[in-house]
Design a protein around this motif. Sequence first.
Motif, PDB file in Angstrom:
ATOM      1  N   TYR A 245       0.686   8.438 -21.208  1.00 41.36           N
ATOM      2  CA  TYR A 245      -0.012   7.454 -20.292  1.00 41.36           C
ATOM      3  C   TYR A 245      -1.449   7.262 -20.328  1.00 41.36           C
ATOM      4  N   LEU A 246      -2.098   8.509 -20.417  1.00 41.58           N
ATOM      5  CA  LEU A 246      -3.437   8.604 -20.493  1.00 41.58           C
ATOM      6  C   LEU A 246      -4.099   7.869 -21.775  1.00 41.58           C
ATOM      7  N   ALA A 247      -3.211   8.116 -22.909  1.00 44.02           N
ATOM      8  CA  ALA A 247      -3.779   7.371 -24.297  1.00 44.02           C
ATOM      9  C   ALA A 247      -3.493   5.907 -24.221  1.00 44.02           C
ATOM     10  N   TRP A 248      -2.285   5.616 -23.731  1.00 40.72           N
ATOM     11  CA  TRP A 248      -2.135   4.041 -23.411  1.00 40.72           C
ATOM     12  C   TRP A 248      -2.866   3.392 -22.754  1.00 40.72           C
ATOM     13  N   SER A 249      -3.523   3.865 -21.442  1.00 41.75           N
ATOM     14  CA  SER A 249      -4.442   3.303 -20.534  1.00 41.75           C
ATOM     15  C   SER A 249      -5.846   3.632 -20.711  1.00 41.75           C
ATOM     16  N   ALA A 250      -6.105   4.248 -21.696  1.00 40.23           N
ATOM     17  CA  ALA A 250      -7.532   4.427 -22.071  1.00 40.23           C
ATOM     18  C   ALA A 250      -8.571   3.333 -22.037  1.00 40.23           C
ATOM     19  N   GLY A 251      -9.547   2.982 -21.124  1.00 38.48           N
ATOM     20  CA  GLY A 251     -10.215   1.907 -21.360  1.00 38.48           C
ATOM     21  C   GLY A 251      -9.674   0.650 -20.655  1.00 38.48           C
ATOM     22  N   GLU A 252      -8.421   0.813 -20.127  1.00 40.61           N
ATOM     23  CA  GLU A 252      -7.806  -0.390 -19.675  1.00 40.61           C
ATOM     24  C   GLU A 252      -8.347  -0.641 -18.192  1.00 40.61           C
ATOM     25  N   ARG A 253      -8.182  -2.172 -18.046  1.00 37.97           N
ATOM     26  CA  ARG A 253      -8.814  -2.590 -16.717  1.00 37.97           C
ATOM     27  C   ARG A 253      -7.564  -3.241 -15.945  1.00 37.97           C
ATOM     28  N   ARG A 254      -7.531  -3.287 -14.584  1.00 38.93           N
ATOM     29  CA  ARG A 254      -6.673  -4.230 -13.920  1.00 38.93           C
ATOM     30  C   ARG A 254      -7.434  -4.655 -12.826  1.00 38.93           C
ATOM     31  N   ASP A 255      -6.896  -5.618 -11.907  1.00 36.82           N
ATOM     32  CA  ASP A 255      -7.614  -6.102 -10.677  1.00 36.82           C
ATOM     33  C   ASP A 255      -7.359  -5.563  -9.416  1.00 36.82           C
ATOM     34  N   ILE A 256      -5.930  -5.254  -9.183  1.00 34.11           N
ATOM     35  CA  ILE A 256      -5.588  -4.585  -7.963  1.00 34.11           C
ATOM     36  C   ILE A 256      -4.484  -3.491  -8.197  1.00 34.11           C
ATOM     37  N   GLY A 257      -4.714  -2.544  -7.717  1.00 32.96           N
ATOM     38  CA  GLY A 257      -3.603  -1.392  -7.720  1.00 32.96           C
ATOM     39  C   GLY A 257      -2.951  -1.249  -6.352  1.00 32.96           C
ATOM     40  N   LEU A 258      -1.817  -1.032  -6.368  1.00 34.55           N
ATOM     41  CA  LEU A 258      -0.775  -0.878  -5.361  1.00 34.55           C
ATOM     42  C   LEU A 258      -0.493   0.457  -5.284  1.00 34.55           C
ATOM     43  N   ALA A 259      -0.525   0.765  -3.926  1.00 32.57           N
ATOM     44  CA  ALA A 259       0.021   2.233  -3.844  1.00 32.57           C
ATOM     45  C   ALA A 259       0.858   2.294  -2.424  1.00 32.57           C
ATOM     46  N   PRO A 260       1.908   1.802  -2.244  1.00 30.92           N
ATOM     47  CA  PRO A 260       2.804   1.762  -1.192  1.00 30.92           C
ATOM     48  C   PRO A 260       3.502   3.266  -0.951  1.00 30.92           C
ATOM     49  N   LEU A 261       3.883   3.440   0.291  1.00 31.61           N
ATOM     50  CA  LEU A 261       4.521   4.948   0.278  1.00 31.61           C
ATOM     51  C   LEU A 261       5.221   4.872   1.492  1.00 31.61           C
ATOM     52  N   LEU A 262       6.621   4.715   1.401  1.00 28.45           N
ATOM     53  CA  LEU A 262       7.511   4.683   2.200  1.00 28.45           C
ATOM     54  C   LEU A 262       7.991   5.988   3.116  1.00 28.45           C
ATOM     55  N   PRO A 263       8.495   5.900   4.303  1.00 30.10           N
ATOM     56  CA  PRO A 263       8.634   7.355   5.059  1.00 30.10           C
ATOM     57  C   PRO A 263       9.616   8.052   4.478  1.00 30.10           C
ATOM     58  N   SER A 264       9.396   9.300   4.136  1.00 29.39           N
ATOM     59  CA  SER A 264      10.153  10.260   3.789  1.00 29.39           C
ATOM     60  C   SER A 264       9.709  11.675   3.734  1.00 29.39           C
ATOM     61  N   THR A 265      10.639  12.715   3.939  1.00 31.42           N
ATOM     62  CA  THR A 265       9.921  14.108   3.779  1.00 31.42           C
ATOM     63  C   THR A 265       9.095  14.495   2.797  1.00 31.42           C
ATOM     64  N   VAL A 266       9.698  13.953   1.622  1.00 30.49           N
ATOM     65  CA  VAL A 266       8.718  14.298   0.485  1.00 30.49           C
ATOM     66  C   VAL A 266       7.443  13.341   0.573  1.00 30.49           C
ATOM     67  N   ASN A 267       7.317  12.160   0.750  1.00 30.16           N
ATOM     68  CA  ASN A 267       6.458  11.505   0.815  1.00 30.16           C
ATOM     69  C   ASN A 267       5.303  12.093   1.825  1.00 30.16           C
ATOM     70  N   ALA A 268       5.633  12.435   2.777  1.00 30.94           N
ATOM     71  CA  ALA A 268       4.880  13.280   3.926  1.00 30.94           C
ATOM     72  C   ALA A 268       3.875  14.193   3.286  1.00 30.94           C
ATOM     73  N   ALA A 269       4.080  14.850   2.169  1.00 30.58           N
ATOM     74  CA  ALA A 269       3.491  16.023   1.633  1.00 30.58           C
ATOM     75  C   ALA A 269       2.900  15.613   0.520  1.00 30.58           C
ATOM     76  N   ARG A 270       2.623  14.281  -0.028  1.00 34.04           N
ATOM     77  CA  ARG A 270       2.036  13.851  -1.205  1.00 34.04           C
ATOM     78  C   ARG A 270       0.481  14.131  -1.168  1.00 34.04           C
ATOM     79  N   ALA A 271      -0.071  14.041  -2.323  1.00 29.08           N
ATOM     80  CA  ALA A 271      -1.480  14.227  -2.324  1.00 29.08           C
ATOM     81  C   ALA A 271      -1.967  12.816  -2.938  1.00 29.08           C
ATOM     82  N   PRO A 272      -3.399  12.565  -2.539  1.00 26.72           N
ATOM     83  CA  PRO A 272      -3.723  11.087  -2.737  1.00 26.72           C
ATOM     84  C   PRO A 272      -4.150  10.701  -4.123  1.00 26.72           C
ATOM     85  N   THR A 273      -3.343  11.122  -5.312  1.00 29.17           N
ATOM     86  CA  THR A 273      -3.634  11.340  -6.775  1.00 29.17           C
ATOM     87  C   THR A 273      -3.521   9.750  -7.006  1.00 29.17           C
ATOM     88  N   ARG A 274      -2.660   8.770  -6.338  1.00 26.68           N
ATOM     89  CA  ARG A 274      -2.882   7.466  -6.942  1.00 26.68           C
ATOM     90  C   ARG A 274      -4.438   6.866  -6.755  1.00 26.68           C
TER      91      ARG A 274
END
Length: 374
Positions: A245-274
């Motif tokens: 993924y890093l190699a494929w996206s190197a130097g790429e640009r986009r306009d809008i990034g989406l980061a939805p997160l729906l309620p779940s026990t797993v999602n409640a402990a996620r990090a903001p890496t997005r």
Amino acid sequence: MIWSGSALAGLLLGAPMVCPGGRYEARPAGRVVVLQDGANPSTDFYLREPFADPGLPPADYLDIAMPAAGRLDASVADGAGIFVVICRYVTADWLAELERNRNRLVGVAYFVDDDLPAMLRDRSLPGRYRRKIAQRYGRHVARLSRLADRLWVSTDALARKYAACGATLLPPGPLVERSEPPVRMFYHGTAGHRRESRWLATIMRSLRARGVDATLELFGGADVRRAFRDIPGVIVLHPLAWRDYLAWSAGERRDIGLAPLLPSTVNAARAPTRFFEIARLRAAGIYSDVPPYAGFVRDGEDGLLLPNDTDAWAAAIAMLAGDGDRRRAIARAAETRCRSYDHAPAVFAALAGPLPAAADEPRRARLAFAGGGE
């Protein structure tokens, strides 16, 4: 519609070419409508360049996946009518709308750049592909023939083969690029975010209904492809390992990034890496207003925080799609913040040992931008 084996077999063996039998009153065209099965090369290479001529009426390119009701209701000048071009495929919904508005039409051209009847009978082609031709062409031949008053084809071979149907050769033209490309959105979630991926399908349908010119790129398997299969402008990519993924996206640009997160026990402990992934692609991010983004994203400054409401997300995307300055300002703020992080906190101090004076500068968040360039 569920196709029985005999009904489909009949179409595969017997569907002819459209032979125009429509008749229309001779009057000028005040509007051109091109019906297409999503963006496609047939339209772009054969139909856009001629209708870009300023001497012709403006052309509207309408997707047959959209509901047809009311799409032809826009008024035209007195004494003028609507000229329609059907590019390869059509739906029963659109045929009914054309028939309902027949007295407003000045002509209907059916354009084809393949021998669709022959393709229906060619067993070397995948059955799924032939079934699509049967459903979007074969079952409609009789109604198309009653509506169309001219047949346009792309090659001499088609013109000769269907000369009895009045086939007229339409030469290809250069691709007419749009002055403003569509806004490019992305959601690069993993298989652990299938719910979020499918949730975005509702938002994309809302954006299509609003006429927002935006594409969406996301990763997923068959279930994600099924969720988006009837929505134009969606690209579902095969999942990649992080290094790829890093190699494929190197130097790429986009306009809008989406980061939805729906309620779940797993999602409640996620990090903001997005947040870092979106900043790496120099995009403006939209995030669910829940942890880990709530309290981390600076709403309105380096991202937008929204409740998990599809209407709110569609409205925010439409706003950003129409405001390039706002998008770029948010993206710049997020990138600046990411590059300012010290990734050598005190917890590592005991491991580092004494450092030379030149190494006293904080270690920046280079990992998040690996392969991204400056």
